[in-house]
Design a protein around this motif. Sequence first.
Motif, PDB file in Angstrom:
ATOM      1  N   GLY A 165       0.804  -1.222   0.000  1.00 50.38           N
ATOM      2  CA  GLY A 165       0.000   0.000   0.000  1.00 50.38           C
ATOM      3  C   GLY A 165       0.836   1.270   0.000  1.00 50.38           C
ATOM      4  N   ILE A 168       0.963   3.771  -2.936  1.00 45.91           N
ATOM      5  CA  ILE A 168      -0.050   4.818  -3.162  1.00 45.91           C
ATOM      6  C   ILE A 168       0.506   6.195  -2.801  1.00 45.91           C
ATOM      7  CG2 ILE A 168      -2.348   5.661  -2.526  1.00 45.91           C
ATOM      8  CD1 ILE A 168      -3.157   2.731  -2.061  1.00 45.91           C
ATOM      9  N   VAL A 487      -6.029   3.658   3.636  1.00 47.76           N
ATOM     10  CA  VAL A 487      -6.615   3.998   2.334  1.00 47.76           C
ATOM     11  C   VAL A 487      -7.952   4.706   2.519  1.00 47.76           C
ATOM     12  CG1 VAL A 487      -7.486   3.076   0.161  1.00 47.76           C
ATOM     13  CG2 VAL A 487      -5.423   2.095   1.182  1.00 47.76           C
TER      14      VAL A 487
END
Length: 554
Positions: A165, A168, A487
């Motif tokens: 992640g 991102i 997120v």
Amino acid sequence: MVTHCINLHLHRHIFHLPPSISTLRYRPTVSHSPLLFSPITPKLLLKRRSNLRFTSPMASADANPSEDTQNDDSGKDDLRPTTLEQRTLSWPEMALLWIGLIVGVPSYYLAGSLVDLGMSWWQGIATVVAANAVTLIALILNGHPGTKYGISFPVFARSSFGIHGAHIPTLLRALIGCGWYGIETWIAGEAIFLLLPESIKKSSFSQILPWLGTSPLAFTCFLAFWVVQLASVWKGMDGIRKLETFSAPILVFLTVCLLIWSCVKAGGFGHMLSLTSKLSSSEFWALFFPSLTANISFWATLALNIPDFTRYAKSQKDQIIGQLGLPIFMGAFTFVGVAVTSSTGVIFGHIISNPIDLLGHIGGFVTKVLAIFGIILATVTTNVAANVVAPANALVNLSPSYFTFTRGALLTAVIGILFQPWRLLSSSESFVYTWLVGYSALLGPIGGVMVTDYYLIRGKELSVEDLYSTSPRGAYYYSGGFNLVAVVALVVGVLPVIPGFLEKVEIVSKVPKVFSVIYGSAWFISSFLAGFCYWGLSVLLKRRKASLRFGPLL
């Protein structure tokens, strides 16, 4: 206190030691860390024993992984924690780094643009200094893990966003860095254009091509500087540090020369000091907060990836004191920008806020060459440190088997061309309130999540070993390598800003006033909203796991 140093590899084993025996303690600044023996109380022994896996990153990074650990390629040299020998950045060098970053064309007319909008000279400078004081807090908070653990921004992002992640936030930061790289390179290309003979500047090559958006001659100057600039990043971070150290005294000298020139030509600073605010109280505050946000956004990119630099700092003291140079030097340089800009009204009969345009009015070939040399040097020092390091490291993190720092820097430069910076700089309105404020809505939530996770959730304790592990059992693997809480918090922080952004770029004609206000304070609102959301969801998730684990026993 310390009597012996023994090199051992722990391989994540838990050693059960009686309270009377000294316990193992990790010193994180050494690549193959010596394990130091020192007395410890039974209470601290229990705490150290339960957290032992968090304290031997270097040993496990170099050793073969155990059966439940899978080390990925991101542990390669460009992203490995820095060793003691690599941590040589002292606070004076950090301060010199900020001089090289600050002295540049965009910084020059930040305060001057606020004066043009109606603020008094001191209000414009105060707004810039206040924004940089806020940015300083973010810089110090985000810089702490870089110095403590020797990790870069992409690696630090794994702790909050997950092993996979982390791509991102790092790619979002990299994309903005590529845009800035193109902008700064275009500015330096304009300075080179001024040195060309008038016969060439008036030729057919200087005619704008509609499909390109600029002239072939201007584009050629842009590409020429684009190529020359790459030489400064070819030797990686060591070359960048040497460039900043070499350039800082020269840039200070040239800035003082420019200030003296304007003072002598204009007969002092009386004209600048006589500039009063043209705004009412309500008009000032309506302008102040969007301007504050835009000025924070100016360094919001570097505030996010500051671990890329503080990982080379000798100590926390060095990184903190060195970064105090930001509001100090930024305030001093914006004073120069306002002073020189206001003096042009006396010298030339009209205000010239763009230093590139100012060069065209300064007489004398030698003076012009010296001034252009200063602009080019200022652009290189700002561009390389602020807009190459983060994208290059992000690309190494994305594909460590292919990208090196140098390859990442080269791709950053190529993408910078694709941004077509001559279009981004078509107007000050689009540059400041669309570009600067717009991307702050992306960087603010990322910073909010990372700071909240590091300080409030983890208490500044990270497992460096797990930051380099793709094992599902790793502390930062979360759900398939992604922390869904981070997120979600990122999305929550961005959503309220979108309507105001759509209105600013004229995709929608009108939105409720509340969204325009939110957009004007995009960095503040998005970062605090994302941070609060992340903290709340993390606490709830932790309580739920605890209830599921201990519920049947109650």
